[in-house]
Design an enzyme around this catalytic site. Sequence first.
Site, mmCIF file in Angstrom:
data_model
loop_
_atom_site.group_PDB
_atom_site.id
_atom_site.type_symbol
_atom_site.label_atom_id
_atom_site.label_comp_id
_atom_site.label_asym_id
_atom_site.label_seq_id
_atom_site.Cartn_x
_atom_site.Cartn_y
_atom_site.Cartn_z
ATOM 1 N N LEU A 136 36.786 34.243 43.080
ATOM 2 C CA LEU A 136 38.195 34.585 42.926
ATOM 3 C C LEU A 136 38.720 33.832 41.713
ATOM 4 O O LEU A 136 38.301 32.711 41.441
ATOM 5 C CB LEU A 136 39.003 34.178 44.165
ATOM 6 C CG LEU A 136 38.688 34.885 45.486
ATOM 7 C CD1 LEU A 136 39.542 34.291 46.608
ATOM 8 C CD2 LEU A 136 38.916 36.387 45.382
ATOM 9 N N ASP A 137 39.651 34.454 40.988
ATOM 10 C CA ASP A 137 40.275 33.775 39.863
ATOM 11 C C ASP A 137 41.005 32.523 40.344
ATOM 12 O O ASP A 137 41.422 32.441 41.506
ATOM 13 C CB ASP A 137 41.292 34.692 39.181
ATOM 14 C CG ASP A 137 40.659 35.951 38.603
ATOM 15 O OD1 ASP A 137 39.436 35.946 38.368
ATOM 16 O OD2 ASP A 137 41.394 36.930 38.389
ATOM 17 N N VAL A 138 41.211 31.581 39.431
ATOM 18 C CA VAL A 138 41.937 30.351 39.758
ATOM 19 C C VAL A 138 43.316 30.679 40.335
ATOM 20 O O VAL A 138 43.773 30.055 41.299
ATOM 21 C CB VAL A 138 42.073 29.462 38.503
ATOM 22 C CG1 VAL A 138 43.022 28.303 38.765
ATOM 23 C CG2 VAL A 138 40.709 28.942 38.067
#
Length: 306
Positions: A136-138
């Site tokens: 997942l993206d930050v």
Amino acid sequence: MSRRSLPVPDGLDGVRLDAALARMFGLSRTTAAGLVAAGDVWVDGAARAKSDPVLGGSWLEIDLPDAVAPRAAEPVAGLVVVYDDADLVVVDKPVGVAAHASPGWTGPAVTSGLAAAGYLLATSGPAERQGVVHRLDVGTTGLMVVAKSELAYRELKTAFRERTVDKRYGALVQGHPDPLSGTIDAPIDRHPNHDYKFAVVAGGRPSVTHYETVEAFRAASLLDVRLETGRTHQIRVHLAAVRHPCVGDATYGADPKLAARLGLTRQWLHASRLRFAHPRDRRPLEFTSPWPTDLAAALAKVRAES
């Protein structure tokens, strides 16, 4: 620097060297090309140009910057374990946390947080992201599964590759998609002008996103999004490409005034549901995650304004 030696995966056969390094180690193409130019990469014992295609099974050696070496265990505030057994652990990832260490990222990561909590993860995969089977993206919150056993790593990687994992996201987007439900089928690759972004690009990797409008508001729509593929930034890129970026997603053209009005400092995107077969006994596992506080508050505000 940290020396890594491993075979090139068969799935990268024919891919140019810098792109293969980027995909194997989670590097940017610029970083990968820089390592090649600096003489820090060898294929079958010889230096290669960044544009040279690699062969599956070739022996790769690379001196990686310390930033991508395995990070020491660091507690991660807000990282919630929602399921744990001998093979895998499912976490609810808070905002501001990366899936794993990468060049230029000095903040917290899921892998180091789990290590600090005493979890032993699978040793398969590049050293800096052992056990990680998807990311997942930050700035994206929600559910992630991480492998603890080698069997789980192998089986879960296959499940994601064969698209048998059901990944659902909630996305609050600007405007009202037309049609209200549909599929975005458009190839994605790195943005031709900005290395930190991705874009719909002819000849990019096949990427498919399904969406359904759950609730429509005056200025935005809440979507249920299902991923068929799992490219980096896929939902954000696809929704921006059809001119309905995630609210708060400044990287992909969202209106900063709307984000400010709703109190958002990141994209409104949350991995809300995850369903897959257990890698050992094939029993179905399904997990859900509620909206985090910042997303719930923004949703309540946009709903009240409509």
